[in-house]
Each structure stands twice: as C-alpha cells, then as structure tokens.
Design an enzyme around this catalytic site. Structure first.
Site, PDB file in Angstrom:
ATOM      1  N   ALA A   7      43.767  39.867  48.814  1.00 35.88           N
ATOM      2  CA  ALA A   7      43.748  39.325  50.169  1.00 35.88           C
ATOM      3  C   ALA A   7      42.379  38.717  50.456  1.00 35.88           C
ATOM      4  O   ALA A   7      41.407  39.435  50.695  1.00 35.88           O
ATOM      5  CB  ALA A   7      44.075  40.415  51.188  1.00 35.88           C
ATOM      6  N   ASP A 110      36.498  41.302  46.272  1.00 33.34           N
ATOM      7  CA  ASP A 110      36.723  40.272  45.265  1.00 33.34           C
ATOM      8  C   ASP A 110      35.563  40.175  44.290  1.00 33.34           C
ATOM      9  O   ASP A 110      35.755  39.997  43.079  1.00 33.34           O
ATOM     10  CB  ASP A 110      36.983  38.920  45.933  1.00 33.34           C
ATOM     11  CG  ASP A 110      35.924  38.527  46.956  1.00 33.34           C
ATOM     12  OD1 ASP A 110      35.101  39.391  47.360  1.00 33.34           O
ATOM     13  OD2 ASP A 110      35.901  37.355  47.372  1.00 33.34           O
ATOM     14  N   THR A 133      36.742  30.620  50.163  1.00 38.30           N
ATOM     15  CA  THR A 133      36.257  30.157  51.465  1.00 38.30           C
ATOM     16  C   THR A 133      34.747  29.945  51.393  1.00 38.30           C
ATOM     17  O   THR A 133      34.217  28.955  51.883  1.00 38.30           O
ATOM     18  CB  THR A 133      36.600  31.189  52.557  1.00 38.30           C
ATOM     19  OG1 THR A 133      38.007  31.451  52.522  1.00 38.30           O
ATOM     20  CG2 THR A 133      36.218  30.666  53.929  1.00 38.30           C
TER      21      THR A 133
END
Length: 260
Positions: A7, A110, A133
């Site tokens: 996610a 991550d 991002t």
C-alpha cells in the site's frame, strides 16, 4: 498461496506469490476510504480472470506507508480470505534487519522491504532507487543494514507542481524528449527537456555523491514503474528489479513462517 499487499501513497499493489514466484499482480489507486467489501468485489473479479479463487489464498502480508488504509486491508484478509494477516514491521513480521538511522520507526515500510529484498538478491553495498510518489535513494551496506538515504519529489509530483503553478504551461506526458538537443524550440519541448533530463541529472548527481561518501564499490538497483524508462537513457543503474517491494514482502513472510 500468499497474497502480498503493498500500500503506497499513490497505488496499492496486490500480488499472488507462490514459492517465491509472482503469479499475478494488480494495481488500484490508493484511497483510505475504500472499504474491505469494495476491495473484495474488485479483487474477486480479478482473481477469477486469472483463473484463481479466494480459496487459493491461505496467507496475507501487508506493507503500508498509509496508516489509514491498514484497517480495511486487515478486514479484507480476515473477512474474505479467513486468515490473520501479517503486517510488515510488526510482531512476527518484524524487519529482522538493522535500521541504522536516528529514528528507525520513521523508515517507510517500502524502504525497509526494498532493503530486505535487495540484500537477498545482490551482494555488497547497494543503493536502491525507488520511483513512487517520492523518489527515494536508500543505502544498504554489505551486511544488509539500512544506513539511510534521500527523499526527493517524484517526477510526476514535480510536473504537477510546475503545471499547477504556471497558468500557461500545458500538461505533458512523462517521456524522453524526441530530439537529442537540450535546447527546446517549443514550450512542450522545453518542458520535456527540463522535466526528463533535469530529473536524470538530479539522480545521477545524487547517486555519485552517495557513492563518493560510501567510498567502496556500490551497485545501484532501481525499482518502480519509471525505472525502465530512465534506464533506457542513462547508465546510472546496474540492475532493474521491478517487483522489489513485493519480493521483500514475500521474503519477510517466508522468514516469519520459518521462525514458527
């Protein structure tokens, strides 16, 4: 079969992993308001299209940098797959690597997962560049310890900021300029040059500075959707690992099972 869920701030990736091999993967925009029921309807259809059923999933692991998304993903695992999910970095799925930074708890899931997978796949000191991002540059030493890194605005974020702040600039696609010249003759060409080659120059400069600070040979591993695009126009990366975060989730799950 393991359902690994990554996610991120922009997208969620769901992947089916069997014996370390990714059998299928799907992507959906991140929305913390999305309920477990909505995930289930979407995912059930995709499983069927790939020839799988919910019964094929007997384990779930979640890695997230979006805390608000975690609860509904946990409900998805328990309600629709009948399993208690592991959460990367918590409990049985503790990282198992040294986070050698001032605030270890601030390291994104991550980045820790990338460190686990990169160290397992490659020897020596590593720089992992992850396009998301944000674009992150992480140093993993030869022992597998996470030593810190750099956070830079992602290229899409940079482009969005430029277009939003300048009323007359058009929205352009992220792609390499068609001309070799770095002197643009149109507004669109100038934007392509500035965004693309400017970003390449930024990455090359940061990587070289990190290498100089390490003072030993370093392999550069790139992951994320734009890694292949930039790899075609620069020699800054030694290897592309498109599924590094999912591989890290699978490795973390396998380690937790062995520990039991």
């Amino acid at each position: 079969m393991l359902l690994a869920i990554d996610a991120g701030n922009t997208n969620l990736v769901f992947a089916l992993v069997e014996d370390g091999v990714i059998r299928a993967r799907w992507r959906i925009a991140t929305d913390p308001r999305r309920t477990a029921d909505q995930y289930a309807v979407w995912l059930h259809q995709l499983l069927e299209l790939e020839g799988f059923t919910r019964a094929d999933v007997d384990a779930v692991i979640i890695g997230t940098v979006v805390p608000r998304a975690l609860h509904n993903l946990e409900v998805l695992a328990t309600k629709y797959f009948g399993v208690e999910p592991l959460v990367a970095g918590q409990g049985e799925a503790d990282w198992g690597i040294e986070l050698d930074v001032v605030e270890p708890r601030s390291v994104g899931a991550d980045r820790a997962l990338n460190a686990i997978a990169a160290h397992a796949l490659h020897e020596g000191d590593l720089i992992v560049v992850d396009f998301g991002t944000a674009t992150t540059f992480d140093l993993i030493d030869y022992d597998g310890a996470y030593k810190g890194g750099i956070i830079a605005p992602g290229i899409n974020l940079s482009l969005d900021a430029l277009v939003s702040a300048a009323a007359k600039l058009p929205r352009i696609a992220i792609e390499a300029p068609t001309e070799r010249s770095v002197i643009g003759r149109t507004t669109e060409d100038q934007m392509h040059i500035g965004i693309f080659w400017g970003y390449v120059a930024m990455m090359e400069g940061l990587i070289e500075r990190m290498k100089a600070e390490v003072g030993r040979p370093v392999k550069v591993v790139a992951t994320g959707g734009l890694a292949v695009l930039f790899d075609q126009h620069s020699e800054m990366f030694d290897v592309i690992e498109p599924d590094l975060t999912i591989q890290g989730l699978a490795m973390l799950h396998a380690r937790s099972v062995q520990a039991d």
